[in-house]
Design a protein around this motif. Structure first.
Motif, PDB file in Angstrom:
ATOM      1  N   GLY A  73       0.816  -1.210   0.000  1.00 59.03           N
ATOM      2  CA  GLY A  73       0.000   0.000   0.000  1.00 59.03           C
ATOM      3  C   GLY A  73       0.847   1.256   0.000  1.00 59.03           C
ATOM      4  N   SER A 133       2.410   1.702  -3.442  1.00 54.59           N
ATOM      5  CA  SER A 133       1.439   2.141  -4.453  1.00 54.59           C
ATOM      6  C   SER A 133       1.037   3.599  -4.241  1.00 54.59           C
ATOM      7  CB  SER A 133       0.175   1.280  -4.404  1.00 54.59           C
ATOM      8  OG  SER A 133       0.500  -0.078  -4.361  1.00 54.59           O
ATOM      9  N   ALA A 183      -4.998  -1.492  -0.426  1.00 53.52           N
ATOM     10  CA  ALA A 183      -4.076  -2.570  -0.782  1.00 53.52           C
ATOM     11  C   ALA A 183      -4.581  -3.868  -0.186  1.00 53.52           C
ATOM     12  CB  ALA A 183      -2.678  -2.269  -0.259  1.00 53.52           C
ATOM     13  N   GLY A 211      -2.170  -3.261  -5.022  1.00 52.02           N
ATOM     14  CA  GLY A 211      -2.121  -1.960  -4.371  1.00 52.02           C
ATOM     15  C   GLY A 211      -2.624  -0.954  -5.389  1.00 52.02           C
ATOM     16  N   ALA A 244      -9.153  -3.335  -2.212  1.00 53.63           N
ATOM     17  CA  ALA A 244      -8.502  -2.637  -3.327  1.00 53.63           C
ATOM     18  C   ALA A 244      -9.238  -2.841  -4.651  1.00 53.63           C
ATOM     19  CB  ALA A 244      -7.051  -3.111  -3.463  1.00 53.63           C
TER      20      ALA A 244
END
Lengths: 403, 428
Positions: free
Chosen positions: A78, A81, A203, A245, A342
């Motif tokens: 996460g 991303s 994520a 993510g 996600a």
């Protein structure tokens, strides 16, 4: 507050999945289709199917080793991303700039220490004092900082620490519904003038047997034979989990213009609902969420976040066939796997990228999905949660979008 | 809408028309308020599970919710249901047809030890070695959706939405120990956007288990003053040594002032403003200069259109950890200056412990009661003040004082800081 609702632009995308990293890499890969093969690990999790992550150099978005050590894969995915999305939006690593950015994260919980869990179970077998075993073993064997790697809101906490986003920090929970609500809330706040710019996404790390256990206790996992999402039925249906993510930077047109940022697309609406799951009621709720579109269905693309559970997929396809008849339909879970929190953010990321490129996404499943005849101008992204919660986002192409 | 229906920025004024509370002090607003203003503690020795070998053996657990109390998810739901239903009925609305959105602060849930151990005892696995591979084989042989349901973070809000008749997709959120305040903030924002005339916001936390206690203990966050449980939580005292984990739920019915007035509802107080600011310094510690705490307090005041001298009482976060109470006092001093010493500030956690996810909601409900009754609950166990913290903590006994506005602060792990400003009902 503004009186008239404002447009909400998508000015940054950070997407990481089993297919690679970056929205560009995903679209390039899709561009080589139809006939694409997903990246599935069918060995380590047999009889289940897991779309796992390719090797990632975490230090590209999480430069400090100390920060990386504080996180397990879910939080790293996460945080990585989110960093990609901020970088993609061209937002400098400047605390005064990033300190004004709001944040909404859709999160589950973090990884457990599987070895410690096994140790507790092993020791409890030979004991008539399971409670004492739990106390002794967890007190001595658990890493103190693992708690922080497990806490839901510590994904957002890590994003604040690593990427300096501190305007606000809100974590939404609740599987698919969390991702739907995150987009809904971020969009509504910007449209109404309560926020100017927001990092939003989530994520999910699929390579976790503890989570697969939860889902298979309800017999929800796809087993033994993999099929594309819309081809799953009968004994061959279920969820193939995928690590994803997906973060977006949402922004008001005024704010984007001030920093000369170009957008991928417009997030025109993000809506959600829930209720009992009888077929009729679910159909009606989902139909009510769908936007009324005036353009030709050739220019509409439907990106379905369908889970792989066939009853829900059949409801969704039936309603779509009535309401958006003729629009090309793609179940992106076929390629990315299902990523719960996600799932909706990933679908919106793919939609925005494809609209910006003017790219018709080829069928992921040539048996069930038809080729598109034109480049899309509008994308409807759906997510019918595996247990509850339904959501629909409308993403629209804009003039002078990013190339 | 008349002028009094909107605030200084032209936004709808937010009224509080219903409250609900469950804590270790009891069930219901009346029982809780009576105990809290009498300075009673709800902290007790843990008997939910064995505590042998644990450094902390006390808590403010809620042990009177019946069978639902057997799991964290069940207990969190049961308390949220009790508080939510109480708040809606107090608002004069139907508790099975609330007809507005739900914003729920709830603890993250996962499989509990009782279920892992129960599964491990079952047959059906070829793998003998303990671990998730074995449990997966057993699950395939003996599926049990009831365990799966308890592991879903949307479970509690789903049950509540059906029970209370809320509308739309509920938001379940976690901003750690600021969650309850964040839920109220989301409700306020939705009404200000004109999406709804009313919302119910609930914070609940029933997650005291062996593992959760041990996890906090390993971070040295908990008090180990087990000898006299009711004296362990001593916010702002020199010998404070950590918080006491606790359970509970708090619920508020929020309505646009115009809508509440139009239907003749009793208005118990107002939410004047909300502020937040994330901290990027450390996962569990505040930035040493307190700047995010200060920014959150200032944002709350600005959103309410008030200067510090508009605040008459502070409902502190006051966890009784060495770090929190020092940083909170420092942050408040930076905003309030010399006026801070004359502003009463008390911590409900001295009596009910730290209800974690629920704290911001329960403390907002108590703040509304302070505004309504002109009664400030005390900070109990205050016999040894910390000389480094000069505050009027309303020591040991409640105080009668008419107040017009309250600041209620919440700070949490992960850099979460949220502040609410609550006001007295017009004409009250």
């Amino acid at each position: 507050m503004t009186d008239e609702p404002r447009h909400v632009l998508i000015t940054g995308i950070g997407l990481v999945s089993s297919l690679g990293e970056g929205i560009g890499a995903h679209l390039d890969f899709f561009g080589r289709g139809p006939g694409l093969q997903p990246n599935i690990n069918s060995q380590d999790y047999a009889p289940y199917y897991v779309h796992g992550l390719p090797p990632i150099d975490w230090s590209k978005q999480i430069p400090k080793r100390g920060d990386q050590r504080q996180m397990e894969t879910w939080q790293k995915l996460g945080t990585y991303s989110a960093g990609l999305a901020l970088e993609d939006a061209g937002i400098p690593m400047d605390e005064t700039v990033r300190g004004e950015i709001d944040m909404i994260v859709a999160a589950g919980g973090g990884e457990r220490d599987a070895a410690v869990d096994a140790m507790v179970m092993e020791r409890a077998r030979g004991s008539n004092d399971a409670g004492g075993v739990i106390n002794d073993t967890l007190s001595t064997e658990l890493r103190p900082t693992l708690f922080l790697a497990q806490l839901s809101n510590l994904l957002a906490g890590n994003i604040s620490i690593v990427h300096k986003v501190t305007g606000s920090s809100r974590t939404f929970m609740g599987e698919e519904a969390a991702g739907i609500s995150a987009l809904y809330s971020a969009r509504a706040r910007i449209a109404s003038g309560q926020s100017e710019i927001c990092l939003v996404g989530g994520a999910f790390s699929a390579e976790r047997k503890d989570l697969i256990l939860n889902f298979d206790l309800a017999e929800l996992m796809l087993r033994d034979e993999w099929r594309p999402v819309f081809a799953r039925s009968g004994a061959h249906q279920g969820i193939a989990v995928g690590s994803v993510g997906a973060f977006l930077v949402l922004e008001s047109p005024e704010h984007a213009a001030k920093r000369s940022a170009k957008a991928y697309a417009r997030l025109t609406s993000a809506t959600g609902d829930r209720g009992r799951r009888e077929r009729e009621r679910t159909s009606q709720r989902f139909a009510d969420l769908l936007p009324k579109l005036s353009s030709s269905m050739d220019e509409v693309m439907v990106l379905s976040g369908a889970t792989g559970l066939s009853d829900l997929a059949s409801i969704e396809r039936e309603v779509l066939a009535q309401r958006l008849s003729g629009a090309p339909l793609r179940a992106y879970g076929t390629m990315l796997g299902h990523s719960f929190e996600a799932q909706m953010p990933a679908g919106v990321a793919l939609a925005a990228g494809a609209l910006s490129r003017g790219m018709a996404i080829p069928p992921f499943d040539t048996g069930e999905e038809k080729p598109a005849s034109a480049a899309p101008r509008q994308a409807v992204v759906t997510s019918i949660g595996h247990l509850h919660g339904e959501g629909v986002c409308l993403v629209e192409a804009i003039e002078a979008s990013r190339p | 809408m008349s002028a009094s229906d909107t605030d200084f920025l032209g936004r709808p004024v937010i009224a509080v028309t219903g409250l609900g509370i469950v804590s270790s002090l009891g069930k219901g607003v009346e029982a809780n308020w009576e105990a809290l203003t009498a300075g009673r503690s709800g902290i007790h020795r843990i008997d939910r599970f064995p505590t042998d070998g644990l450094r902390t053996t006390i808590s403010g657990s809620v042990d009177f919710m019946g069978e639902m109390g057997r799991t964290s998810t069940g207990l969190s739901y049961a308390m949220a249901e009790a508080a939510g239903s109480e708040a809606i009925i107090m608002a004069g609305l139907k508790d099975d047809d609330f007809a507005g959105p739900l914003f729920l602060a709830a603890p993250p849930v996962e499989m509990e030890w009782q279920h892992r151990l129960r599964l491990d005892k079952m047959d059906g696995a070829e793998i003998e070695e303990a671990g998730y591979d074995r449990l997966l084989q057993i699950a395939r042989k003996h599926p049990d959706p009831s365990i799966y349901h308890l592991t879903q973070c949307s479970r509690i809000s789903e049950l509540l939405a059906d029970r209370l008749g809320t509308r739309g997709l509920p938001i379940t959120l976690s901003t750690a120990c600021a969650s309850g305040a964040s839920a109220i903030q989301l409700g306020v924002e939705a009404i200000r956007r004109g999406e709804t005339e009313r919302a119910i916001t609930i914070g609940t936390d029933g997650s005291i288990t062996q593992e959760s206690l041990i996890r906090f203990s390993l971070l040295s966050a908990l008090s180990t003053q087990n000898e006299v449980p009711e004296k362990a939580s001593k916010p702002f005292s020199k010998d404070r040594d950590g918080f006491v984990m606790a359970e509970g739920a708090g619920a508020l019915v929020l309505e646009s002032y115009a809508a509440a007035k139009a239907r003749g509802a009793t208005i118990y107080g107002l939410i004047l403003g909300c502020g937040e600011r994330a901290d990027d310094f450390h996962r569990t510690r505040s930035k040493p200069d307190g700047s995010p705490i200060i920014a959150a307090i200032k944002a709350g005041l600005a959103d309410a259109g008030l200067e510090p001298d508009g605040i008459d009482y502070i409902n502190a976060h006051g966890t009784s950890t060495p770090e929190n109470d020092r940083m909170e006092a420092m942050g408040l001093a930076a905003v309030f200056g010399d006026r801070l010493k004359e502003t009463p500030i008390s911590s409900n956690k001295s009596m009910i412990g730290h209800t974690l996810t629920a704290a911001g909601a329960i403390e907002a409900a108590f703040s509304i009661l302070s505004l309504k009754d002109g009664l400030l609950p005390p900070t109990i166990n205050h016999t040894n003040p910390d000389p480094a913290i000069e505050l009027d903590v309303v020591p040991n006994e409640a105080r009668r004082q008419e107040i017009g506005a309250v600041l209620s602060s919440s700070f949490g792990f992960g850099g979460q800081n949220a502040c609410l400003v609550l006001g007295r009902a017009p004409g009250a």
